[in-house]
Design a protein around this motif. Structure first.
Motif, PDB file in Angstrom:
ATOM      1  N   ALA A  78       5.639  10.742   1.196  1.00 43.57           N
ATOM      2  CA  ALA A  78       5.013   9.416   1.155  1.00 43.57           C
ATOM      3  C   ALA A  78       5.285   8.741  -0.181  1.00 43.57           C
ATOM      4  N   ALA A  79       5.168   9.485  -1.270  1.00 47.02           N
ATOM      5  CA  ALA A  79       5.410   8.925  -2.601  1.00 47.02           C
ATOM      6  C   ALA A  79       6.855   8.452  -2.733  1.00 47.02           C
ATOM      7  N   ARG A  80       7.804   9.237  -2.218  1.00 41.16           N
ATOM      8  CA  ARG A  80       9.208   8.848  -2.280  1.00 41.16           C
ATOM      9  C   ARG A  80       9.469   7.560  -1.494  1.00 41.16           C
ATOM     10  N   LEU A  81       8.689   7.366  -0.428  1.00 41.88           N
ATOM     11  CA  LEU A  81       8.824   6.157   0.380  1.00 41.88           C
ATOM     12  C   LEU A  81       8.042   4.984  -0.206  1.00 41.88           C
TER      13      LEU A  81
ATOM     14  N   PRO B 191      -0.222   8.254   1.858  1.00 42.40           N
ATOM     15  CA  PRO B 191      -0.189   9.103   3.067  1.00 42.40           C
ATOM     16  C   PRO B 191      -0.896   8.463   4.262  1.00 42.40           C
ATOM     17  N   SER B 192      -1.944   7.708   3.999  1.00 40.69           N
ATOM     18  CA  SER B 192      -2.687   7.060   5.092  1.00 40.69           C
ATOM     19  C   SER B 192      -1.880   5.946   5.780  1.00 40.69           C
ATOM     20  N   ASP B 193      -0.765   5.529   5.164  1.00 41.66           N
ATOM     21  CA  ASP B 193       0.095   4.502   5.745  1.00 41.66           C
ATOM     22  C   ASP B 193       1.289   5.102   6.486  1.00 41.66           C
TER      23      ASP B 193
END
Length: 70
Positions: A58-61, A65-67
């Motif tokens: 999620a961080a890389r994107l 995480p909730s998204d």
């Protein structure tokens, strides 16, 4: 495909990055080429069942995480 719809994707695996060429070769496809980000066990402090891999993806994107959809 998701990329054409504007959806960014990540592949998160508990495998080490050095093992992926053999895994992809055995499958006959480089799945890493199909995603925007590839996260491996090397990118997280803990692996399954901890959520570190999904948090790293999620961080890389650039997302929370909730998204994300898993």
């Amino acid at each position: 495909d998701a990329g054409r719809m504007g959806v960014r994707t990540a592949l998160a695996t508990s495998s080490k990055r050095e093992h992926l060429p053999v895994t992809f070769a055995a499958c006959g496809h480089d799945f890493g080429a199909d995603v925007h980000e590839l996260v491996t066990a090397d990118d997280a402090a803990e692996s399954k069942p901890e959520p570190d891999l999904t948090h790293a993806a999620a961080a890389r994107l650039g997302l929370e995480p909730s998204d994300c959809v898993l």
